[in-house]
Design a protein around this motif. Structure first.
Motif: not given
Length: 127
Positions: A10, A21, A23, A38, A81, A83, A116
């Motif tokens: 990352l 990213v 989140d 992010s 990605v 999260y 990922s």
């Protein structure tokens, strides 16, 4: 198979500006600390249902015009990605928000690599 990305991978992708990213933690958790660059994503249940039906496009969940534009620009050309703080198997629970967004991104032609799609808080420190 774990759907985790390593902190080193990352960090490298962030340094190369090659990753977006998302989140999915709560706004207060995001404000306490997050991966630099992010985007915090919070989708209320009503919008989740509309997204699942296909009557809502993913960029419209961002209320801020600048975030919507950034998401639209970057989601098709960068690896995405996602999260959250959960460590559940995304594929075991197809009704969760991560799976819904993953499925929507794939359907829309975005680069979401199964390896990922989710970060674990023990793998990546927030800042």
């Amino acid at each position: 198979m774990e759907d985790l990305i390593t902190a080193d991978r990352l960090r490298s992708a962030l340094d190369d500006n090659g990753v977006l990213v998302l989140d999915f933690r709560s706004q207060p958790d995001f404000q306490k600390g997050h991966v630099i660059g992010s985007m915090n994503v919070n989708i209320p249940p009503l919008l989740q249902r509309r997204l699942k039906k296909g009557s809502l496009s993913l960029p419209t969940v961002f209320s801020c015009h600048d975030m919507r534009d950034r998401f639209t620009k970057e989601c098709k050309c960068k690896e995405v990605v996602m999260y959250d703080t959960l460590s559940c198997d995304m594929n075991a629970n197809t009704s969760n928000l991560l799976y819904l967004v993953y499925d929507t991104l794939r359907r829309d032609g975005c680069r979401v690599d199964r390896k990922s799609t989710r970060l674990n808080s023990s793998h990546v420190r927030t800042s």
